[in-house]
Motif scaffolding. Structure first.
Motif, mmCIF file in Angstrom:
data_model
loop_
_atom_site.group_PDB
_atom_site.id
_atom_site.type_symbol
_atom_site.label_atom_id
_atom_site.label_comp_id
_atom_site.label_asym_id
_atom_site.label_seq_id
_atom_site.Cartn_x
_atom_site.Cartn_y
_atom_site.Cartn_z
ATOM 1 N N ILE A 159 0.713 -1.106 -0.065
ATOM 2 C CA ILE A 159 -0.084 0.151 -0.083
ATOM 3 C C ILE A 159 0.796 1.202 0.028
ATOM 4 C CG2 ILE A 159 -1.867 1.322 1.367
ATOM 5 C CD1 ILE A 159 -2.553 -1.348 2.595
ATOM 6 N N VAL A 160 0.224 2.156 -0.825
ATOM 7 C CA VAL A 160 1.127 3.638 -0.794
ATOM 8 C C VAL A 160 0.328 4.328 0.104
ATOM 9 C CG1 VAL A 160 1.721 5.660 -2.160
ATOM 10 C CG2 VAL A 160 2.059 3.365 -3.006
ATOM 11 N N ASP A 161 0.823 4.861 1.310
ATOM 12 C CA ASP A 161 0.353 5.652 2.276
ATOM 13 C C ASP A 161 0.417 7.208 1.978
ATOM 14 O OD1 ASP A 161 0.003 3.678 3.989
ATOM 15 O OD2 ASP A 161 1.913 3.827 4.937
ATOM 16 N N VAL A 162 -0.784 7.783 2.257
ATOM 17 C CA VAL A 162 -0.998 9.438 1.947
ATOM 18 C C VAL A 162 -1.260 9.791 3.395
ATOM 19 C CG1 VAL A 162 -2.117 11.056 0.982
ATOM 20 C CG2 VAL A 162 -1.771 9.268 -0.386
ATOM 21 N N ILE A 163 -0.268 10.859 3.992
ATOM 22 C CA ILE A 163 -0.695 11.003 5.347
ATOM 23 C C ILE A 163 -0.533 12.485 5.705
ATOM 24 C CG2 ILE A 163 0.630 10.862 7.730
ATOM 25 C CD1 ILE A 163 2.337 8.616 6.519
ATOM 26 N N ALA A 164 -1.679 13.053 6.332
ATOM 27 C CA ALA A 164 -1.923 14.394 6.309
ATOM 28 C C ALA A 164 -2.334 14.757 7.925
ATOM 29 C CB ALA A 164 -2.850 14.751 5.400
ATOM 30 N N HIS A 165 -2.206 15.819 8.419
ATOM 31 C CA HIS A 165 -2.807 16.177 9.766
ATOM 32 C C HIS A 165 -4.313 16.541 9.674
ATOM 33 C CE1 HIS A 165 0.754 16.463 11.841
ATOM 34 N NE2 HIS A 165 1.496 17.319 11.080
ATOM 35 N N ALA A 166 -5.131 16.326 10.678
ATOM 36 C CA ALA A 166 -6.548 16.570 10.440
ATOM 37 C C ALA A 166 -6.783 16.902 12.053
ATOM 38 C CB ALA A 166 -7.230 15.431 10.130
ATOM 39 N N ASP A 167 -7.931 17.467 12.218
ATOM 40 C CA ASP A 167 -8.419 17.743 13.572
ATOM 41 C C ASP A 167 -9.625 16.899 13.859
ATOM 42 O OD1 ASP A 167 -10.810 18.827 12.046
ATOM 43 O OD2 ASP A 167 -10.142 21.071 12.602
ATOM 44 N N GLU A 168 -10.184 16.921 14.968
ATOM 45 C CA GLU A 168 -11.353 15.720 15.316
ATOM 46 C C GLU A 168 -12.529 16.133 14.717
ATOM 47 O OE1 GLU A 168 -10.897 13.527 17.692
ATOM 48 O OE2 GLU A 168 -8.973 14.462 18.481
ATOM 49 N N ALA A 192 -13.024 10.608 -2.694
ATOM 50 C CA ALA A 192 -13.581 11.955 -1.926
ATOM 51 C C ALA A 192 -13.021 12.180 -0.474
ATOM 52 C CB ALA A 192 -15.090 11.122 -1.426
ATOM 53 N N ILE A 193 -12.130 11.266 0.140
ATOM 54 C CA ILE A 193 -11.274 11.699 1.213
ATOM 55 C C ILE A 193 -10.062 12.346 0.624
ATOM 56 C CG2 ILE A 193 -9.971 10.731 3.245
ATOM 57 C CD1 ILE A 193 -12.179 8.459 3.365
ATOM 58 N N TYR A 194 -9.457 11.796 -0.172
ATOM 59 C CA TYR A 194 -8.380 12.316 -0.850
ATOM 60 C C TYR A 194 -8.592 13.825 -1.064
ATOM 61 C CZ TYR A 194 -4.062 12.837 -3.493
ATOM 62 O OH TYR A 194 -2.936 13.439 -4.372
ATOM 63 N N GLN A 195 -9.734 14.189 -1.786
ATOM 64 C CA GLN A 195 -9.883 15.394 -2.295
ATOM 65 C C GLN A 195 -10.129 16.497 -1.101
ATOM 66 O OE1 GLN A 195 -9.710 16.560 -5.327
ATOM 67 N NE2 GLN A 195 -8.901 14.507 -6.207
ATOM 68 N N ALA A 196 -10.617 15.587 -0.023
ATOM 69 C CA ALA A 196 -10.948 16.753 1.166
ATOM 70 C C ALA A 196 -10.058 16.859 2.032
ATOM 71 C CB ALA A 196 -12.122 15.874 1.898
ATOM 72 N N MET A 197 -8.999 15.847 2.157
ATOM 73 C CA MET A 197 -8.110 16.035 3.254
ATOM 74 C C MET A 197 -6.874 17.045 2.784
ATOM 75 S SD MET A 197 -6.064 12.237 2.389
ATOM 76 C CE MET A 197 -4.760 12.304 3.666
ATOM 77 N N GLY A 198 -5.987 17.612 3.818
ATOM 78 C CA GLY A 198 -5.130 18.463 3.548
ATOM 79 C C GLY A 198 -3.879 17.952 2.911
ATOM 80 N N ALA A 199 -2.883 18.887 2.370
ATOM 81 C CA ALA A 199 -1.679 18.490 1.923
ATOM 82 C C ALA A 199 -1.019 17.482 2.860
ATOM 83 C CB ALA A 199 -0.842 19.625 1.704
ATOM 84 N N GLY A 200 -0.197 16.656 2.378
ATOM 85 C CA GLY A 200 0.317 15.342 2.951
ATOM 86 C C GLY A 200 1.510 14.972 2.230
ATOM 87 N N VAL A 201 2.011 13.864 2.869
ATOM 88 C CA VAL A 201 3.520 13.294 2.305
ATOM 89 C C VAL A 201 2.841 11.794 1.718
ATOM 90 C CG1 VAL A 201 4.966 14.346 3.662
ATOM 91 C CG2 VAL A 201 4.035 12.244 4.488
ATOM 92 N N GLN A 202 3.529 11.292 0.541
ATOM 93 C CA GLN A 202 3.142 10.005 0.006
ATOM 94 C C GLN A 202 4.232 9.243 0.058
ATOM 95 O OE1 GLN A 202 0.736 10.117 -3.604
ATOM 96 N NE2 GLN A 202 2.675 9.316 -4.885
#
Length: 325
Positions: A15-24, A47-57
């Protein structure tokens, strides 16, 4: 252990991970159970990918992270996992080979795309994972290279992969090939939700095919349906040679060779992201077992590896673990 080409061979979800910060609030808005792994379809993944903030792959996957940890410790490692012949699949293979891991499982030429895991990290360093398995679900017995299995001291099976009958058959084939060659077979339970889905099948696999079991306190209690961690440890000791149970900040409980050992957690410089903590714990522990070290020392190495990975963003070591041990 008998001299082998590889210390550890992992079998898991590539799996390729896409990691970003998020709040509750983000987790609540998207109906995500905090600190759990949820399987999602391709539409929800987009849908989640489009909604989440900038992250690392980064290339990830639980067993893949463990194998990367073994390599970082200075061990020899191999990996079996299914990707598609696409951009992310090529990235994953390049990343694994780039850290010295043998990864030769043939890529799929059709069907679902290479898997990805969308990981949201909250301010308390907890990670909430949304996983589109894609090509991973098609890993089966035909992908199990028995000659390769025989070349590894320990075969490590990822519980997350256990959702499909094809993968269950692959696990059985790998375990049989390993034991035929007098090798050890290890399993991580991966997630308490995973245990809830497959409790009976996990118990059967553990009783017949597993030598070394990894679980956290929630997973082992779920497996044996008890709130008493000591009672769960006593039960698992009857089924496997070694069980390593992680207890978060309290370290770990190791049961094996007629002993029960508590090893305190290694001190982390800071806690940024707990993604990969259990995976790297397993890496340190398996490296120690493969090298014939005492169980307490295996637990110490496991703690060092876990402490390193939680001190930064991402599921794989940034500092070569061989320098820390």
């Amino acid at each position: 252990m008998t001299t082998t080409r590889y210390d550890v061979l992992g079998i898991g979800n590539a799996i390729v991970d896409v990691i970003a910060h998020a709040d509750e609030a983000f987790l609540e808005a998207h109906n995500m159970p905090k600190a759990a792994m949820t399987l999602i379809d391709e539409d929800r993944a987009e849908a989640i990918y489009q909604a989440m903030g900038a992250g690392v792959q980064v290339s990830g996957g639980s067993a893949g992270n463990t194998i990367a940890g073994v390599a970082s410790l200075g061990g020899t490692a191999a990996y079996i996992g299914k990707v598609k012949q696409d951009v992310l699949g090529d990235v994953y293979r390049h990343d694994m080979r780039g850290i010295g891991v043998a990864f030769d499982t043939p890529a799929a030429t059709d069907g679902p795309a290479t898997a990805r895991c969308l990981i949201l990290v909250t301010s308390d360093a907890q990670r909430t994972m949304n996983t589109y398995l894609g090509a991973c679900v098609n890993l089966g017995p035909d992908d199990i290279d028995e000659a390769l299995i025989a070349e590894a001291s320990i075969v490590y099976l990822e519980g997350y992969l256990f959702d499909k009958d094809l993968a269950k058959a692959a696990f059985r084939k790998a375990a049989a090939a390993a034991h035929k060659a007098s090798r050890k077979v290890s399993l991580t339970l991966s997630d308490s939700f995973c245990v809830d889905r497959h409790r009976d099948d996990f118990l059967a696999l553990i009783d017949t095919d597993i030598d070394i079991l990894f679980a956290n306190d929630d997973e082992i209690r779920s497996l044996y349906q008890t709130d008493d961690i000591e009672a769960a440890a006593a039960k698992v000791a009857k089924s496997v040679d070694i069980a390593a149970i992680t207890l978060g900040a309290e370290g770990c409980l190791i049961v094996g060779n007629g002993e029960t050992i508590r090893v305190p957690a290694a001190k982390a410089n800071q806690v940024i992201d707990t993604t990969g903590a259990g995976d790297l714990f397993a890496a340190g522990f398996l490296f120690g077992v493969a090298r014939g070290l005492p169980l307490a020392e295996c637990g110490r190495l496991a703690g060092i590896a876990a402490a390193e990975v939680i001190s930064h963003f991402g599921p794989r070591p940034e500092t070569p673990l061989r320098e820390l041990i």
